[in-house]
Design a protein around this motif. Structure first.
Motif, PDB file in Angstrom:
ATOM      1  N   TYR A  99       0.829  -1.209   0.000  1.00 46.23           N
ATOM      2  CA  TYR A  99       0.000   0.000   0.000  1.00 46.23           C
ATOM      3  C   TYR A  99       0.861   1.256   0.000  1.00 46.23           C
ATOM      4  CZ  TYR A  99      -3.424   3.490   1.443  1.00 46.23           C
ATOM      5  OH  TYR A  99      -4.213   4.617   1.504  1.00 46.23           O
ATOM      6  N   ASN A 100       1.820   1.309   0.912  1.00 49.31           N
ATOM      7  CA  ASN A 100       2.651   2.509   1.038  1.00 49.31           C
ATOM      8  C   ASN A 100       3.514   2.722  -0.204  1.00 49.31           C
ATOM      9  OD1 ASN A 100       1.699   3.081   3.643  1.00 49.31           O
ATOM     10  ND2 ASN A 100       3.202   1.723   4.580  1.00 49.31           N
ATOM     11  N   HIS A 101       4.037   1.640  -0.738  1.00 47.35           N
ATOM     12  CA  HIS A 101       4.898   1.777  -1.909  1.00 47.35           C
ATOM     13  C   HIS A 101       4.101   2.190  -3.137  1.00 47.35           C
ATOM     14  CE1 HIS A 101       8.527   1.243  -4.215  1.00 47.35           C
ATOM     15  NE2 HIS A 101       7.865   0.488  -5.076  1.00 47.35           N
ATOM     16  N   ASN A 102       2.895   1.687  -3.268  1.00 48.72           N
ATOM     17  CA  ASN A 102       2.065   2.094  -4.399  1.00 48.72           C
ATOM     18  C   ASN A 102       1.665   3.559  -4.316  1.00 48.72           C
ATOM     19  OD1 ASN A 102       2.193  -0.375  -5.673  1.00 48.72           O
ATOM     20  ND2 ASN A 102       0.285  -1.144  -4.812  1.00 48.72           N
ATOM     21  N   GLN A 103       1.536   4.073  -3.095  1.00 50.84           N
ATOM     22  CA  GLN A 103       1.302   5.512  -2.933  1.00 50.84           C
ATOM     23  C   GLN A 103       2.504   6.295  -3.439  1.00 50.84           C
ATOM     24  OE1 GLN A 103      -1.557   7.279  -1.553  1.00 50.84           O
ATOM     25  NE2 GLN A 103      -2.334   5.277  -2.196  1.00 50.84           N
ATOM     26  N   HIS A 104       3.689   5.822  -3.091  1.00 54.93           N
ATOM     27  CA  HIS A 104       4.922   6.452  -3.575  1.00 54.93           C
ATOM     28  C   HIS A 104       4.959   6.447  -5.098  1.00 54.93           C
ATOM     29  CE1 HIS A 104       9.186   7.266  -4.145  1.00 54.93           C
ATOM     30  NE2 HIS A 104       9.366   6.074  -4.660  1.00 54.93           N
ATOM     31  N   HIS A 105       4.591   5.321  -5.700  1.00 60.69           N
ATOM     32  CA  HIS A 105       4.581   5.216  -7.156  1.00 60.69           C
ATOM     33  C   HIS A 105       3.586   6.185  -7.782  1.00 60.69           C
ATOM     34  CE1 HIS A 105       6.973   1.923  -9.006  1.00 60.69           C
ATOM     35  NE2 HIS A 105       7.168   1.635  -7.732  1.00 60.69           N
ATOM     36  N   ALA A 106       2.416   6.251  -7.216  1.00 62.18           N
ATOM     37  CA  ALA A 106       1.349   7.068  -7.800  1.00 62.18           C
ATOM     38  C   ALA A 106       1.681   8.552  -7.783  1.00 62.18           C
ATOM     39  CB  ALA A 106       0.038   6.817  -7.063  1.00 62.18           C
ATOM     40  N   ASP A 112       2.697  18.129  -4.209  1.00 63.15           N
ATOM     41  CA  ASP A 112       1.407  18.221  -3.526  1.00 63.15           C
ATOM     42  C   ASP A 112       1.103  16.975  -2.689  1.00 63.15           C
ATOM     43  OD1 ASP A 112       0.882  20.716  -4.706  1.00 63.15           O
ATOM     44  OD2 ASP A 112       0.109  19.741  -6.512  1.00 63.15           O
ATOM     45  N   ARG A 113       1.878  15.901  -2.911  1.00 61.19           N
ATOM     46  CA  ARG A 113       1.647  14.648  -2.181  1.00 61.19           C
ATOM     47  C   ARG A 113       2.941  14.162  -1.523  1.00 61.19           C
ATOM     48  NH1 ARG A 113      -2.956  11.793  -3.039  1.00 61.19           N
ATOM     49  NH2 ARG A 113      -2.172  10.770  -1.154  1.00 61.19           N
ATOM     50  N   MET A 114       3.614  15.082  -0.864  1.00 65.40           N
ATOM     51  CA  MET A 114       4.886  14.765  -0.246  1.00 65.40           C
ATOM     52  C   MET A 114       4.757  13.668   0.816  1.00 65.40           C
ATOM     53  SD  MET A 114       8.055  14.914   0.167  1.00 65.40           S
ATOM     54  CE  MET A 114       8.349  16.083  -1.154  1.00 65.40           C
ATOM     55  N   GLU A 115       3.590  13.566   1.438  1.00 65.11           N
ATOM     56  CA  GLU A 115       3.426  12.559   2.499  1.00 65.11           C
ATOM     57  C   GLU A 115       3.527  11.131   1.956  1.00 65.11           C
ATOM     58  OE1 GLU A 115      -0.504  12.590   0.562  1.00 65.11           O
ATOM     59  OE2 GLU A 115       0.931  14.138   1.097  1.00 65.11           O
ATOM     60  N   ALA A 116       3.417  10.975   0.640  1.00 63.42           N
ATOM     61  CA  ALA A 116       3.480   9.645   0.046  1.00 63.42           C
ATOM     62  C   ALA A 116       4.915   9.180  -0.193  1.00 63.42           C
ATOM     63  CB  ALA A 116       2.717   9.629  -1.286  1.00 63.42           C
ATOM     64  N   HIS A 117       5.862  10.063   0.002  1.00 66.99           N
ATOM     65  CA  HIS A 117       7.246   9.730  -0.335  1.00 66.99           C
ATOM     66  C   HIS A 117       8.017   9.221   0.873  1.00 66.99           C
ATOM     67  CE1 HIS A 117       6.873  11.222  -4.424  1.00 66.99           C
ATOM     68  NE2 HIS A 117       6.130  12.183  -3.911  1.00 66.99           N
ATOM     69  N   GLU A 118       9.110   8.509   0.575  1.00 67.38           N
ATOM     70  CA  GLU A 118       9.842   7.804   1.614  1.00 67.38           C
ATOM     71  C   GLU A 118      10.807   8.706   2.372  1.00 67.38           C
ATOM     72  OE1 GLU A 118      11.042   5.210  -1.373  1.00 67.38           O
ATOM     73  OE2 GLU A 118       9.670   3.599  -0.851  1.00 67.38           O
ATOM     74  N   VAL A 119      11.287   9.765   1.726  1.00 62.13           N
ATOM     75  CA  VAL A 119      12.204  10.711   2.366  1.00 62.13           C
ATOM     76  C   VAL A 119      11.613  12.113   2.245  1.00 62.13           C
ATOM     77  CG1 VAL A 119      14.524  11.697   2.357  1.00 62.13           C
ATOM     78  CG2 VAL A 119      14.199   9.280   1.821  1.00 62.13           C
ATOM     79  N   LEU A 120      11.456  12.776   3.367  1.00 56.80           N
ATOM     80  CA  LEU A 120      10.874  14.109   3.375  1.00 56.80           C
ATOM     81  C   LEU A 120      11.789  15.096   2.657  1.00 56.80           C
ATOM     82  CD1 LEU A 120       8.708  16.112   4.459  1.00 56.80           C
ATOM     83  CD2 LEU A 120      10.160  16.381   6.485  1.00 56.80           C
ATOM     84  N   THR A 121      11.227  15.856   1.725  1.00 53.16           N
ATOM     85  CA  THR A 121      11.978  16.889   1.013  1.00 53.16           C
ATOM     86  C   THR A 121      11.196  18.188   1.066  1.00 53.16           C
ATOM     87  OG1 THR A 121      12.937  15.259  -0.506  1.00 53.16           O
ATOM     88  CG2 THR A 121      13.025  17.566  -1.179  1.00 53.16           C
ATOM     89  N   TRP A 122      11.815  19.238   1.585  1.00 50.81           N
ATOM     90  CA  TRP A 122      11.209  20.558   1.606  1.00 50.81           C
ATOM     91  C   TRP A 122      11.697  21.366   0.418  1.00 50.81           C
ATOM     92  CZ3 TRP A 122      11.504  22.866   7.257  1.00 50.81           C
ATOM     93  CH2 TRP A 122      10.542  22.229   8.050  1.00 50.81           C
ATOM     94  N   THR A 123      10.853  22.307   0.005  1.00 52.24           N
ATOM     95  CA  THR A 123      11.298  23.294  -0.969  1.00 52.24           C
ATOM     96  C   THR A 123      12.036  24.410  -0.233  1.00 52.24           C
ATOM     97  OG1 THR A 123       9.287  24.637  -0.807  1.00 52.24           O
ATOM     98  CG2 THR A 123       9.279  22.814  -2.406  1.00 52.24           C
ATOM     99  N   PRO A 268       5.798  -0.394 -13.351  1.00 54.77           N
ATOM    100  CA  PRO A 268       6.152  -1.372 -12.314  1.00 54.77           C
ATOM    101  C   PRO A 268       5.784  -2.805 -12.663  1.00 54.77           C
ATOM    102  CG  PRO A 268       4.214  -0.112 -11.669  1.00 54.77           C
ATOM    103  CD  PRO A 268       4.749   0.534 -12.905  1.00 54.77           C
ATOM    104  N   MET A 269       5.100  -3.019 -13.792  1.00 58.70           N
ATOM    105  CA  MET A 269       4.776  -4.380 -14.206  1.00 58.70           C
ATOM    106  C   MET A 269       5.951  -5.069 -14.898  1.00 58.70           C
ATOM    107  SD  MET A 269       1.927  -5.042 -12.990  1.00 58.70           S
ATOM    108  CE  MET A 269       1.742  -6.646 -13.761  1.00 58.70           C
ATOM    109  N   VAL A 270       7.034  -4.342 -15.138  1.00 59.41           N
ATOM    110  CA  VAL A 270       8.250  -4.976 -15.652  1.00 59.41           C
ATOM    111  C   VAL A 270       8.972  -5.604 -14.466  1.00 59.41           C
ATOM    112  CG1 VAL A 270      10.455  -4.642 -16.826  1.00 59.41           C
ATOM    113  CG2 VAL A 270       8.458  -3.270 -17.498  1.00 59.41           C
ATOM    114  N   PRO A 271       9.088  -6.939 -14.408  1.00 56.83           N
ATOM    115  CA  PRO A 271       9.732  -7.571 -13.251  1.00 56.83           C
ATOM    116  C   PRO A 271      11.218  -7.245 -13.193  1.00 56.83           C
ATOM    117  CG  PRO A 271       9.247  -9.192 -14.955  1.00 56.83           C
ATOM    118  CD  PRO A 271       8.607  -7.921 -15.396  1.00 56.83           C
ATOM    119  N   ALA A 272      11.779  -7.341 -12.003  1.00 54.53           N
ATOM    120  CA  ALA A 272      13.177  -6.958 -11.795  1.00 54.53           C
ATOM    121  C   ALA A 272      14.114  -7.712 -12.718  1.00 54.53           C
ATOM    122  CB  ALA A 272      13.559  -7.195 -10.338  1.00 54.53           C
ATOM    123  N   TYR A 273      13.815  -8.984 -13.001  1.00 51.71           N
ATOM    124  CA  TYR A 273      14.711  -9.783 -13.828  1.00 51.71           C
ATOM    125  C   TYR A 273      14.650  -9.405 -15.313  1.00 51.71           C
ATOM    126  CZ  TYR A 273      10.345 -12.524 -13.607  1.00 51.71           C
ATOM    127  OH  TYR A 273       9.021 -12.923 -13.594  1.00 51.71           O
TER     128      TYR A 273
END
Length: 328
Positions: A99-106, A112-123, A268-273
């Motif tokens: 769930y959390n990772h798909n939010q990051h992807h979206a 406007d959706r900084m809360e979805a990211h893994e590392v906080l970045t300010w302007t 993201p549907m391209v698998p890692a391999y």
């Protein structure tokens, strides 16, 4: 033709290839603990064993991650079962991670959706508008010790015991993951004794720090992408907002092609391999930000997004601006 459409030919799982990489990763994981236990105290051999453990762990996380996108195996059920079981090795509850990772992807690169990211970045504007304690907090948060040591250890070993949005994704998911993780850790001790457990902890700590470092430099390079509505462009966010870590084929194998994170975000549907092959095939259409080892290390200096310049800047750049414009 949009680049995402070009990736479609690679966006198909292969159960045989996927199973092979899963077994290789598990074998590398067991071999690393065995080697580190048998030669515990031998610094050189232990260093090799830790690197093997790190590679195996990152590969297993990559598999769990693809399970979350339903791109690793053809069956959604098999992806789900694999993802849940791999939580023992990744310390990450599968459904919450998905769930959390798909939010990051979206919302990749969307201010406007900084809360979805893994590392906080300010302007720069946010930083200038923050009060004294706000700036102190952000400086501490973005410091090297917090980003690369304290933060990873807190997030992976403490926060992930009850991850963000766990109430949305289900407490059973979290309970199963914690039980699986405890069983794995106890098994290492039971089979290999205290020596094995000490090596396991050392390797797990180093893996957490290196893994977060990879994620950080994957998105926090100087010419990354950040924008807000109405100018935000998803494809640009994917291709410019993620760097390519150009560290060679061994790194690609040990990290399961994490280097090509830009195309992964685009599709993201391209698998890692299949990700590296996809990147090579589409290279005439791509202009990625390639980072070598030194460039990756230098990414720690970039702290704030400057909307006027369209790039990341250092804290020192802000003070330089103020010196040039004291009336601001």
């Amino acid at each position: 033709m949009r680049i995402r459409k070009m990736t479609q030919v690679y966006a198909s799982p292969d159960n045989v290839v996927g199973t092979f990489h899963l077994l290789v990763s598990l074998a590398l994981y067991v071999a690393s603990i065995t080697l580190g236990t048998v030669f515990y105290g031998n610094v050189l051999v232990m260093a090799v064993a830790v690197l093997m453990f790190t590679g195996a762990s990152i590969r297993l996380f990559g598999i769990q991650h693809d399970n979350g996108h339903n791109s690793y195996f053809t069956s959604r059920t098999v992806n789900r079962i694999s993802g849940v079981l791999l939580g023992a090795f990744t310390n990450n509850a599968f459904h919450a991670m998905r769930y959390n990772h798909n939010q990051h992807h979206a919302h990749i690169g969307n201010l406007d959706r900084m809360e979805a990211h893994e590392v906080l970045t300010w302007t720069v504007a946010q930083y200038k508008a923050a009060g004294f304690w706000g700036r102190v907090y952000y400086r501490i948060y973005r410091s090297a010790p917090v980003i690369f040591v304290i933060g990873p250890l807190f997030i992976i070993f403490i926060r992930y015991r009850f991850p963000k949005n766990a109430l949305k994704t289900g407490l059973v998911d979290v309970l199963i993951q914690n039980v699986l993780m405890a069983v794995l850790w106890f098994s290492v001790y039971l089979i290999g004794g205290l020596t094995a457990f000490k090596f396991f902890l050392i390797a797990a700590v180093i893996t957490a720090c290196l893994g977060v470092f990879m994620v950080y430099v994957g998105h926090n390079h100087e010419e990354t992408y950040w924008s807000s509505a109405p100018d935000y462009d998803f494809e640009e966010g994917c291709l410019k907002g993620a760097s390519v870590l150009d560290l060679g084929p061994v790194f690609d194998f040990m990290t399961f092609n994490f280097a090509y994170h830009d195309l992964h975000h685009l599709n993201p549907m391209v698998p890692a391999y299949r990700l590296k092959a996809c990147h090579v095939a589409l290279s005439p259409h791509l202009t990625p930000t390639r980072l070598g080892a030194w460039e990756a290390l230098k990414c720690i200096q970039w702290k704030l997004w400057d909307e006027d310049q369209g790039r990341m800047v250092r804290f020192g750049d802000i003070w330089s601006e103020k010196a040039l414009h004291p009336a601001e």
